[in-house]
Design an enzyme around this catalytic site. Structure first.
Site, mmCIF file in Angstrom:
data_model
loop_
_atom_site.group_PDB
_atom_site.id
_atom_site.type_symbol
_atom_site.label_atom_id
_atom_site.label_comp_id
_atom_site.label_asym_id
_atom_site.label_seq_id
_atom_site.Cartn_x
_atom_site.Cartn_y
_atom_site.Cartn_z
ATOM 1 C CE LYS A 292 -25.591 73.957 27.202
ATOM 2 N NZ LYS A 292 -25.368 72.597 26.902
HETATM 3 P P1 NAD Z 1 -14.524 71.429 26.492
HETATM 4 O O1 NAD Z 1 -14.123 72.833 27.291
HETATM 5 O O2 NAD Z 1 -13.995 70.014 27.520
HETATM 6 O O3 NAD Z 1 -13.461 71.017 25.069
HETATM 7 C C1 NAD Z 1 -13.764 71.891 23.910
HETATM 8 C C2 NAD Z 1 -12.758 71.530 23.177
HETATM 9 O O4 NAD Z 1 -13.098 72.229 21.791
HETATM 10 C C3 NAD Z 1 -11.326 72.076 23.484
HETATM 11 O O5 NAD Z 1 -10.579 71.002 23.078
HETATM 12 C C4 NAD Z 1 -11.314 73.135 23.030
HETATM 13 O O6 NAD Z 1 -9.766 73.676 22.870
HETATM 14 C C5 NAD Z 1 -11.777 73.087 21.559
HETATM 15 N N1 NAD Z 1 -12.343 74.451 21.027
HETATM 16 C C6 NAD Z 1 -12.849 75.272 21.518
HETATM 17 N N2 NAD Z 1 -12.821 76.540 20.654
HETATM 18 C C7 NAD Z 1 -12.259 76.132 19.733
HETATM 19 C C8 NAD Z 1 -11.928 76.640 18.133
HETATM 20 N N3 NAD Z 1 -12.513 77.857 18.291
HETATM 21 N N4 NAD Z 1 -11.308 75.827 17.344
HETATM 22 C C9 NAD Z 1 -11.005 74.736 17.613
HETATM 23 N N5 NAD Z 1 -11.207 74.024 18.877
HETATM 24 C C10 NAD Z 1 -11.992 74.777 19.778
HETATM 25 O O7 NAD Z 1 -15.952 71.194 26.279
HETATM 26 P P2 NAD Z 1 -16.819 70.003 26.018
HETATM 27 O O8 NAD Z 1 -17.556 69.548 27.320
HETATM 28 O O9 NAD Z 1 -15.737 68.773 25.400
HETATM 29 O O10 NAD Z 1 -17.806 70.263 24.889
HETATM 30 C C11 NAD Z 1 -17.776 70.251 23.583
HETATM 31 C C12 NAD Z 1 -18.990 70.285 22.742
HETATM 32 O O11 NAD Z 1 -19.815 69.196 23.271
HETATM 33 C C13 NAD Z 1 -19.891 71.624 23.162
HETATM 34 O O12 NAD Z 1 -20.589 71.911 21.867
HETATM 35 C C14 NAD Z 1 -20.856 71.163 24.299
HETATM 36 O O13 NAD Z 1 -21.998 71.661 24.248
HETATM 37 C C15 NAD Z 1 -21.113 69.691 23.880
HETATM 38 N N6 NAD Z 1 -21.619 68.769 24.787
HETATM 39 C C16 NAD Z 1 -20.681 68.523 26.073
HETATM 40 C C17 NAD Z 1 -21.321 67.705 26.840
HETATM 41 C C18 NAD Z 1 -20.489 67.292 28.221
HETATM 42 O O14 NAD Z 1 -20.872 66.444 28.697
HETATM 43 N N7 NAD Z 1 -19.077 67.905 28.291
HETATM 44 C C19 NAD Z 1 -22.419 67.131 26.596
HETATM 45 C C20 NAD Z 1 -23.055 67.267 25.501
HETATM 46 C C21 NAD Z 1 -22.792 68.249 24.594
#
Ligand code: NAD
Length: 426
Positions: free
Chosen positions: A115
Site C-alpha cells: 500500500k
Molecule cells: P473515494 O475517494 O472514491 O471515496 C471515498 C468516499 O468517502 C467519498 O464519498 C468521501 O466523501 C467519503 N469520505 C471520506 N472521508 C470521509 C469522512 N471523514 N466522513 C464521511 N465520508 C467520508 O474512495 P474509494 O476508492 O471509494 O475508497 C473507499 C474505501 O474503500 C477505502 O477504505 C478504500 O481503501 C476501500 N477500497 C477501495 C477500492 C477501490 O477499488 N477503489 C478497493 C478496495 C477497497
C-alpha cells in the site's frame, strides 16, 4: 475545486495496524502457526518514505511526504492502492498493506500485498499540482514499483487519471510503454473494462451471498451506505439494480436519508454538478455520518474510511448484515459486540476484494496484450468472489468463528503454505 471540510466522523483512536494484528493473532493461534512463520508473516518486507518537493501553482515550493509499504511478495508481486489523504500515516499504510496480502490470498490470486500514500489534502490542490506530486512520487519509487515487483492501483482520492500519470512516468523512465505497471488505468491506456466498478460490484455480489445465508431476499431489502466515492456509489447503483432499497448515502458533506429510498441515478447527477459532492442532496433528510451507521436497515455498507464502527457505537448498530466496502471500518473491539448481537459481518478482505480481482485481470490482459469483454470480466469476478465467500464460510463454520476470522484463517493458510513450499532463502 471547491474545498469542503470533512464532516466530523467518529473514527476513534484504534490503531489500524494493531486492529489487523489482533485478528491475525487469533487466526494464527487457531491454525497453530509456529513462532517463526508467525513473525515472518506479520512483518512488512519493506517500508519506504520519500520526500516529494513540488512547485505549487503560486510559485512556492512545498515538500510532501510519500510512503510505500510492501507487506509480502510471497505469493507474487505485491499489489496495493495509493491513497492521497491528510491522515495518511505509516501505521495505517502498514495495516492496509497487510490487508492486501490477506485479501489477495482470500480470492486466491497470485499477488502479495502493498500500500502507498501521500500525506496531502487533494481538495486543497489543483490538478496540475496533483499531477506533479504523482509524477515525483512515481519517479522516487521507480526501483520499488515494477510489473513483476510491485503494482500500484487507485485508493481513496486517487482515480484513473492519476493511474495514467503513474503509467506514463514509469514508462518515461524505463523507455518503453509499460502498462502492466499500474492497474485502474483509463481503458485507452490499457485499463480493463469493469475495473472502476469492480469493488462496488463485488460488494453487491458478496452481499447477495450474505443475504442468502441469512434468508433475506434482495427485493425491498434496506441498505445504508457510508461513502459515495468509487466503492459506495457503484455499490449503491448495483443494489438498486437487484431491487434493493438504498435508504441512506453519505460523503464528506454529511449523510442523506429517505426511508422510501434514495434515487441513486439522481444522486449521481447531483454529485456531478456539485464538484463531486452530495452537498444538500434534494429529496432526503440530512443526518450525520454517525447517525447513518445506526439506522434501522437490513444491510450497512461502510465504504469510506477505517474505524468508523468501534466500541463506542457498535452496540447501537441495527443492521442484520455489515458488508465492509472500506478497508478496516470495524475495530477489533467492535467485532466482539457485533458477534454478541448476532450481526453477520462480511469482512473487508472478502467484501471489497472485487477491485483487486479485476486489477489482476487488468494485469493479465496487459501482459498478454489481449483484452476481454465486460461479460468475461464480470463472469470471472462473480466466480472468484462467490468461491471465496464459500471458502471463507467453510472456514468459519469449521472453526466456529466469525466470517472475519474465517477469512484470516483461509488467507494465512494459503500464504503460509506458499512460504513452506518456497522455503526461506538465506
Ligand atoms: P473515494 O475517494 O472514491 O471515496 C471515498 C468516499 O468517502 C467519498 O464519498 C468521501 O466523501 C467519503 N469520505 C471520506 N472521508 C470521509 C469522512 N471523514 N466522513 C464521511 N465520508 C467520508 O474512495 P474509494 O476508492 O471509494 O475508497 C473507499 C474505501 O474503500 C477505502 O477504505 C478504500 O481503501 C476501500 N477500497 C477501495 C477500492 C477501490 O477499488 N477503489 C478497493 C478496495 C477497497
Amino acid at each position: 475545486m471547491q474545498y469542503v471540510e470533512p464532516a466530523p466522523i467518529n473514527r476513534n483512536d484504534d490503531d489500524p495496524y494493531e486492529s489487523m494484528m489482533q485478528r491475525f493473532e487469533v487466526a494464527a493461534k487457531i491454525l497453530g502457526l509456529d513462532e517463526g512463520t508467525f513473525d515472518y508473516l506479520k512483518t512488512p518486507q519493506m517500508q519506504v518514505t520519500v520526500s516529494i518537493p513540488i512547485k505549487l501553482d503560486d510559485g512556492t515550493i512545498k515538500v510532501f511526504e510519500g510512503l510505500r509499504v510492501i507487506h509480502s511478495s510471497v505469493r507474487g508481486p505485491s499489489k496495493g492502492g495509493i491513497r492521497y489523504h491528510p491522515d495518511v500515516n505509516i501505521q495505517e499504510v502498514k495495516a492496509l498493506a497487510a490487508w492486501m496480502t490477506w485479501k489477495c490470498a482470500v480470492v486466491n490470486i497470485p499477488f502479495g500485498g502493498a500500500k502507498g500514500g501521500v500525506i496531502c489534502d487533494p481538495r486543497k490542490l489543483t490538478r496540475v499540482e496533483l499531477e506533479k506530486i504523482t509524477r515525483r512520487y512515481t519517479s522516487k519509487l521507480f526501483d520499488v514499483f515494477g510489473p513483476e515487483r510491485d503494482i500500484p492501483a487507485p485508493d481513496v482520492n486517487t482515480d484513473e487519471q492519476i493511474m495514467g500519470w503513474i503509467m506514463d512516468t514509469y514508462s518515461m523512465h524505463c523507455r518503453h510503454t509499460e502498462n502492466a505497471i499500474v492497474t485502474g488505468k483509463p481503458a485507452d491506456l490499457g485499463g480493463s473494462v469493469g475495473r472502476r466498478e469492480a469493488t462496488g460490484r463485488g460488494v453487491r455480489i458478496v452481499a447477495e451471498a450474505a443475504m442468502e445465508q441469512v434468508g433475506l431476499k434482495p427485493e425491498g431489502t434496506t441498505i445504508a451506505i457510508q461513502g459515495f466515492g468509487n466503492v459506495g456509489s457503484v455499490a449503491a447503483a448495483e443494489f438498486v439494480e437487484i431491487g434493493a432499497k438504498v435508504i441512506a448515502i453519505s460523503d464528506v458533506t454529511g449523510a442523506y436519508y429517505n426511508k422510501n429510498g434514495i434515487n441513486i441515478q439522481k444522486a449521481l447527477e447531483h454529485q456531478k454538478k456539485h464538484d463531486g459532492l452530495l452537498t444538500d442532496l434534494p429529496g432526503a433528510e440530512k443526518i450525520t455520518n454517525e447517525e447513518l451507521l445506526e439506522l434501522d436497515c437490513d444491510i450497512l455498507a461502510p465504504c469510506a474510511l477505517e474505524n468508523v464502527i468501534n466500541a463506542k457505537n457498535a452496540d447501537r448498530i441495527k443492521a442484520k448484515i455489515i458488508v465492509e466496502g472500506a478497508n478496516g471500518p470495524t475495530t477489533a473491539k467492535a467485532d466482539d459486540i457485533l458477534d454478541k448481537n448476532g450481526i453477520l459481518v462480511v469482512p473487508d478482505i472478502l467484501a471489497n476484494a472485487g477491485g483487486v480481482s479485476v486489477s489482476y485481470f487488468e494485469w493479465v490482459q496487459n501482459r498478454i496484450g489481449y483484452f476481454w469483454s465486460l461479460d468475461d470480466v464480470n463472469a470471472r469476478l462473480h466466480r472468484i468472489l462467490t468461491e471465496a465467500y464459500e471458502a471463507v464460510r467453510t472456514r468459519s463454520e469449521r472453526h466456529e468463528v466469525n466470517m472475519r476470522i474465517g477469512a484470516y484463517i483461509l488467507a494465512i493458510e494459503r500464504v503460509a503454505n506458499t512460504l513452506r513450499l518456497r522455503g526461506i532463502y538465506g
